[in-house]
Scaffold this motif. Structure first.
Motif, short mmCIF file in Angstrom:
data_model
loop_
_atom_site.label_atom_id
_atom_site.label_comp_id
_atom_site.label_asym_id
_atom_site.label_seq_id
_atom_site.Cartn_x
_atom_site.Cartn_y
_atom_site.Cartn_z
N GLU A 3 54.80 59.36 26.82
CA GLU A 3 53.89 59.28 25.73
C GLU A 3 53.55 57.61 25.54
OE1 GLU A 3 54.23 62.77 22.47
OE2 GLU A 3 56.20 61.46 22.77
N ILE A 4 54.63 56.84 25.73
CA ILE A 4 54.37 55.32 25.56
C ILE A 4 53.56 54.99 26.84
CG2 ILE A 4 55.49 53.08 25.67
CD1 ILE A 4 57.78 54.51 24.30
N GLU A 5 53.57 55.33 28.07
CA GLU A 5 52.91 55.27 28.99
C GLU A 5 51.37 55.51 29.11
OE1 GLU A 5 56.47 55.03 32.67
OE2 GLU A 5 55.52 56.86 31.98
N GLY A 6 51.38 56.86 28.53
CA GLY A 6 50.16 57.23 28.13
C GLY A 6 49.18 56.57 27.14
N ALA A 7 49.96 56.01 26.01
CA ALA A 7 49.54 55.22 25.14
C ALA A 7 48.91 53.74 25.70
CB ALA A 7 50.35 54.72 23.72
N ARG A 8 49.85 53.19 26.56
CA ARG A 8 49.25 52.01 27.20
C ARG A 8 48.08 52.21 28.13
NH1 ARG A 8 51.53 47.78 30.51
NH2 ARG A 8 49.81 46.18 30.51
N LYS A 9 47.91 53.49 28.77
CA LYS A 9 46.67 53.78 29.34
C LYS A 9 45.43 54.02 28.35
CE LYS A 9 44.88 56.83 33.03
NZ LYS A 9 43.74 57.26 32.49
N ASN A 10 45.69 54.55 27.28
CA ASN A 10 44.61 54.57 26.45
C ASN A 10 44.14 53.35 25.92
OD1 ASN A 10 44.70 57.39 26.60
ND2 ASN A 10 46.17 57.85 24.84
N LEU A 11 45.08 52.37 25.70
CA LEU A 11 44.99 51.07 25.16
C LEU A 11 43.77 50.38 26.07
CD1 LEU A 11 46.64 51.78 22.74
CD2 LEU A 11 47.61 49.50 23.17
N GLU A 12 44.29 50.44 27.17
CA GLU A 12 43.57 49.72 28.40
C GLU A 12 41.91 50.23 28.34
OE1 GLU A 12 45.99 50.48 31.82
OE2 GLU A 12 47.19 48.67 31.43
N GLU A 13 41.78 51.60 28.21
CA GLU A 13 40.60 52.15 28.36
C GLU A 13 39.68 52.18 26.95
OE1 GLU A 13 41.49 56.37 29.58
OE2 GLU A 13 41.87 55.53 31.53
N SER A 14 40.50 51.80 26.08
CA SER A 14 39.83 51.83 24.84
C SER A 14 38.72 50.96 24.53
CB SER A 14 40.87 51.42 23.67
OG SER A 14 40.31 51.09 22.21
N ASP A 15 37.94 51.26 23.68
CA ASP A 15 36.75 50.15 23.63
C ASP A 15 36.87 49.23 22.44
OD1 ASP A 15 36.40 51.72 21.31
OD2 ASP A 15 34.53 52.36 21.75
N LEU A 16 38.17 49.04 21.94
CA LEU A 16 38.42 48.28 20.78
C LEU A 16 39.07 46.85 20.97
CD1 LEU A 16 40.34 51.13 18.42
CD2 LEU A 16 38.06 50.24 18.15
N GLY A 17 39.16 46.61 22.36
CA GLY A 17 39.22 45.24 22.59
C GLY A 17 40.70 44.84 22.59
N VAL A 18 41.71 46.09 22.77
CA VAL A 18 43.42 45.54 22.78
C VAL A 18 43.52 44.72 23.93
CG1 VAL A 18 45.42 46.59 22.54
CG2 VAL A 18 43.40 47.86 21.58
N ILE A 19 44.29 43.60 23.78
CA ILE A 19 44.78 42.88 24.73
C ILE A 19 46.12 42.84 25.16
CG2 ILE A 19 42.52 41.14 24.21
CD1 ILE A 19 45.17 39.06 23.31
N LYS A 20 46.48 42.34 26.18
CA LYS A 20 47.90 42.04 26.65
C LYS A 20 48.14 40.58 25.93
CE LYS A 20 51.27 41.45 30.47
NZ LYS A 20 51.49 41.61 31.86
N THR A 21 49.09 40.70 25.13
CA THR A 21 49.29 39.41 24.29
C THR A 21 50.24 38.55 25.27
OG1 THR A 21 50.92 40.26 23.18
CG2 THR A 21 48.81 40.41 22.17
N PRO A 22 50.09 37.23 24.85
CA PRO A 22 51.09 36.18 25.78
C PRO A 22 52.18 36.36 25.24
CG PRO A 22 49.06 35.20 24.60
CD PRO A 22 48.96 36.57 23.81
N LEU A 23 53.10 36.02 26.36
CA LEU A 23 54.64 35.92 26.10
C LEU A 23 55.05 34.54 26.56
CD1 LEU A 23 57.29 37.67 25.72
CD2 LEU A 23 57.32 37.76 27.91
N LEU A 24 55.38 33.65 25.66
CA LEU A 24 55.72 32.41 25.84
C LEU A 24 57.24 32.47 26.22
CD1 LEU A 24 54.47 30.28 22.66
CD2 LEU A 24 53.12 30.75 24.80
N LYS A 25 57.44 31.85 27.43
CA LYS A 25 58.76 32.11 27.98
C LYS A 25 59.73 30.78 28.10
CE LYS A 25 56.80 35.45 31.44
NZ LYS A 25 56.79 35.63 32.85
N HIS A 26 61.01 31.02 27.91
CA HIS A 26 61.84 29.73 27.72
C HIS A 26 61.46 28.68 27.07
CE1 HIS A 26 62.56 31.94 31.68
NE2 HIS A 26 61.64 31.47 32.03
N VAL A 27 61.25 29.22 25.90
CA VAL A 27 60.80 27.93 24.62
C VAL A 27 61.79 27.48 23.70
CG1 VAL A 27 58.31 28.61 24.99
CG2 VAL A 27 59.56 29.76 23.46
#
Length: 328
Positions: free
Chosen positions: A12-36
């Motif tokens: 279901e989580i993987e399905g949600a990820r696909k739904n978000l990618e296909e959504s027209d609401l502009g959901v983005i993959k947010t930045p992950l700041l590393k080693h900060v």
């Protein structure tokens, strides 16, 4: 379908990820700041710190992840306009809800506490959504009345399986960057976000990862639910209004009990101090988005030396004037 114990599944989580990618609401993959870790000199430098910047997400918070997945499963009578939607929110979910309804040309109502900042109320109205305000303790009863008497369809703002699955998408994004944390810290209000995040990590195989929910001392609904062994309802008050619903979600509590190590409390002053530190580093973060980091900076998280730690920075919906008022 949820698992036999009523919890969301990895599928279901993987399905949600696909739904978000296909959504027209502009959901983005947010930045992950590393080693900060160096951004926060008071931390042990053996810590490997990562910041998941959900304050940069569309509509200014993680909430759109859940809303976008909820929209995928709307009943037909809502999609055709026969029934209207209703929700309750102190601000961020209401903003994402209103944004989604405007995009989909649907009608809806958002019930907000009288303590909600007027800027949030006007913003939600600006999307064409009606807003009614009442004391926090009366909002759920008002929702029930609209559903029963006026045939509205309720989208829960933190205790809904489609919502929780949508939030789990953030965990998958982190794992896709080959980051496998030892500790994850997540701001907690009703518990929807930490439920989804914890489910995403644990169901993906991170059995030894310690996941903590972080609440304000004045709004410890999940903390008290852990002590009682069942969801509680109580009076709440905190500078972090987005983390202050009057009860912990039942579905969220079930997920937290299975996947979340513990609930940590932070003071309003620790939240504001963290907000100040973020601001000095050029990060606009509202009080509710600071709680998880406040737990780390306040020394409330055990055994952090040498650990890879992911902190969720959950919202950036604070106006310049509010920022000045809070930090002066």
């Amino acid at each position: 379908m949820p698992s036999e114990d009523g919890l969301i599944t990895l599928r279901e989580i993987e399905g949600a990820r696909k739904n978000l990618e296909e959504s027209d609401l502009g959901v983005i993959k947010t930045p992950l700041l590393k080693h900060v870790t160096g951004m926060f000199p008071q931390l042990p430098q053996s810590v490997d710190l990562y910041l998941k910047l959900e304050n940069t997400q569309t509509t200014g918070s993680f909430k759109i992840r859940g809303v976008a997945n909820q929209m995928k499963f709307l009943p037909d009578d809502v999609k055709t306009g026969e029934k209207k939607l209703i929700t309750m929110s102190a601000g961020n979910y209401g903003k994402a809800f209103a944004y989604a309804l405007q995009k989909h040309k649907l009608s809806g109502l958002c019930l907000m506490p009288i303590t909600a900042p007027q800027s949030r109320v006007e913003l939600i109205k600006g999307y064409g959504i009606k807003v009614e305000q009442s004391p926090t303790s009366e909002i759920q009863a008002s929702v029930d009345e609209y559903v029963k008497e006026k045939n509205y369809n309720f989208l829960h703002s933190f205790d809904d399986l489609d919502l929780i699955a949508g939030y789990g998408s953030a965990s998958l994004e982190i794992l896709e960057e080959d980051v496998k944390p030892d500790i994850v810290l997540v701001c907690c209000g009703g518990g929807g976000l930490v439920s989804g995040v914890a489910s995403g990590f644990k169901l993906s195989g991170l059995k030894d990862c310690r996941i903590y929910a972080v609440e304000p001392e004045g709004s410890p609904t999940m903390y008290e639910s852990y002590k009682k062994g069942s969801p509680v309802t109580m009076r709440v008050k905190s500078i972090a209004g987005g983390l202050s619903p009057p009860y912990a979600g039942t579905k969220a509590f079930q997920h937290c009990k299975k996947y979340v190590k513990d609930v940590i409390l932070v003071s309003d002053q620790e939240i504001l101090d963290t907000m100040q530190q973020f601001h000095k580093r050029g990060l606009v973060v509202e009080p509710s988005g600071c709680a998880a980091m406040a737990a780390l900076l306040g020394g409330h998280v055990p055994d952090i030396e040498g650990r890879k730690i992911v902190v969720f920075v959950t919202g950036g919906n604070v106006t310049p004037s509010e920022m000045v008022s809070l930090l002066q």
